[in-house]
Motif scaffolding. Sequence first.
Motif, short mmCIF file in Angstrom:
data_model
loop_
_atom_site.label_atom_id
_atom_site.label_comp_id
_atom_site.label_asym_id
_atom_site.label_seq_id
_atom_site.Cartn_x
_atom_site.Cartn_y
_atom_site.Cartn_z
N PRO A 1 28.94 19.28 62.71
CA PRO A 1 27.73 19.53 61.91
C PRO A 1 27.90 20.52 60.78
N SER A 2 28.88 21.43 60.89
CA SER A 2 28.99 22.49 59.88
C SER A 2 30.30 22.49 59.11
N LYS B 1 26.41 22.20 56.09
CA LYS B 1 25.46 22.22 57.19
C LYS B 1 24.77 20.86 57.28
N GLY B 2 24.36 20.53 58.48
CA GLY B 2 23.64 19.28 58.71
C GLY B 2 24.47 18.04 58.49
N ASP C 1 17.82 10.89 56.07
CA ASP C 1 18.34 11.37 57.35
C ASP C 1 19.34 10.34 57.86
N THR D 1 26.48 14.71 59.32
CA THR D 1 26.22 13.72 60.38
C THR D 1 27.23 12.58 60.44
N THR E 1 24.44 13.47 55.62
CA THR E 1 23.76 14.63 56.20
C THR E 1 22.35 14.22 56.63
N HIS E 2 21.62 15.18 57.13
CA HIS E 2 20.21 14.92 57.45
C HIS E 2 19.34 14.88 56.20
#
Length: 743
Positions: free
Chosen positions: A191-192, A211-212, A255, A214, A229-230
């Motif tokens: 995730p990071s 960050k975020g 998302d 996916t 990512t989200h």
Amino acid sequence: MRRFASCSLILAGGLSIVACTPDQPAAARQPVFEDVSFRQDYSKKYSATDTTLALSHVATDRNGAVQILSSRGLLQPYAGEFLYPGTLVADKSFRPLRDKKIRAISTYRQQRVYLDDKAVFSNAWAGTLYKKHTLPNAKHFAGGKDFSFLVSDGKKLQYLNDGIAWEGSAPAGLIDIVYDARRNAFMLLSPSEISVFSATEHTVTTFYTGKGLTCLALTNNAREWVVGTHAGYFTLDAASGRQRGTLQRKLPCADLTAVEEINGKLWFGSVRGAFMIRPDGKCNYYACKRWLPSDTVIDLAPGADSSVLVLTDRGLGEICFKSMTLADKAAYFGQQVRRRHIRHGFNATLENLEAGNLGTGTLDDSDNDGLWTCMYLAAEVFRHTVTGADDALENCRESMDALERLYTINPMHGFPSRSFERRGYKYDSEPWRRAEDPEWDWKSTTSSDEAIGHMFVYGVMAELMRDEDLKKRAVVLMDSLMQHVLDNNMYLVDWDGKPTTWGKWNPEYVNARPAMVGDRKINSSNIISMLQTAYYFTHREVYKEKAFELMTRQGYYENLMRPMREITTAPASADDWSKMLSEAWNHSDDEMYFLGYWGLYRYAFNDTLQANFREAIIDHWQAERPEKDALWNIMTAVTGAQQFDLDEAVWYLQEYPLDLVSWKVKNSDRGDIMKIDTNFRNQHTAEVLPPDELEICRHNANRFGLDGGNGGATEYSAGDIWLLPYWLGRYLGVIGTPDVVKP
């Protein structure tokens, strides 16, 4: 366009009347679409019957065999065809696999490879691939160079080559492992951060921090990493790790859950469906049960024959692509109508489906049985005129029988019922009435959109049908209907001796509306078209005289020529009925206008009127251009206009989905559309969405509606929606004939 021959001049009401014969449309100076093949997309769906299953991966092999990994072992698709969904069932084809604790599946060198608690293995290559690891909870893996593999349980990493060649710690929260063959490296997604394991140096280094994160895929000939990512996606230079551009947020859903480059296209899965990035940067969006068992996408993979496998939390969707011409599509839709949408000869809707199950539907009546049938019948007349097909002629006879009975099943001469049905299947209340025949009921309260639909198709039949009997029957019905209107002071008068709510063309009603209210223009336009059509084919002076009385003495000419830009809401001083009529743009009026334009233009009394009516038609079309509706565009071509957005009409015909079930769709929360302020026309976005991303709707609906559908309870007929604009285009010569039409 055409010019008239053998015209006789008569003076009436200060305007010259010239009775003229329309020739075949001369489309030589108009653009013509050569009917070349395009990629038609459609979906096969396979639902997980056990809703407690957790689905995690989908993979296929070089033979096109598909497997899905679930919390209870391997599954495979069973049965399932377009419109007839299949299911996911336990895959028992390799019995030894049932005893293994498989945690992941993947495709390596076009073969399926498995990860269990002991090894990476495969049934391909004669079963020789079996590489042991020592991670009992292993759940991630990827294949590298020369049958090497990187395996992880989320905490540790093991590089399997000749035995366990290396072991180390995994990044916290490891999500996925993706191999980069150009650099012989494995990318580790968490995730990071994105880390890289060098298969040569056996080192793990940080490649990117964020960050975020996916999902991850190597694209563009291994030059870029696409990172989901989200909140959207971005790209990284595959060599340096530097970010290219900004985060892409303008997506149907930002998302993201999965990303893959499949058949040279970038595909994303999200919590709200799947989508593919087009060359122009926009998206083809695949969401709702038209395409997928669920909108929550888990995994993506290439399928057989260039299809795309979309695994969701409720099953598998296979997005298929078939090379078709518009003629191929017309043949398919023609069968759809005949097999599921003919009720007593009417072009009907299949209702009461259980979640799209076509085997559960019932053919129900409609207030507009006559209208939808007239539009389908016109399509079949054009088809018969263009191709001479015998089945088209038989279809015309069958629908004409239904239309004729609309007039004979009720006691009023020249009054077309809305519909009819066998007694006992409808409530004995408004608008249903008892027929003289004790076996039947008929539906009253017929409206103006029914009337214009009837007059449109009777004109088409009387002009174009090769069958003399059908031509004569069409003239009898148009004469009967219009004589009823004249006998009843320009009203449709129902069983109770009163005008129906909408069948009103009397000046006291029409001109009671303020000038800017659309009903004043539409009723004037329609009745002049109807009277011209009746006069042209019956030669009865009463129709011509009434038309000129309305145009010259009652202001109907001014009404129908009023520019569309002047149509808007009624002022505060207007009556309540006018206010109600003008609350927003009426798209049913658009359908009535354009059906009426056939008779308004082709059967105009003289060249001056025809030229002016042409201006009114094109003025209306200009207002409708944003909708990209094929029927509006191609009907405008009737005037001989060189500009009628043929490319947009073809776009509509190509993009309309093969699946006409009314699945529930939601687009209002998409991030890739530009919304505009609330307006009179209810145009919600700057650009209309493709038809296969919208709810199924007829031409009388707002094509800018973003949400809708009824959960798969209805299948619409293609007869009026698709076949009419296509075969009209073929008749006019603006849509060409393909070199080869597939069966």
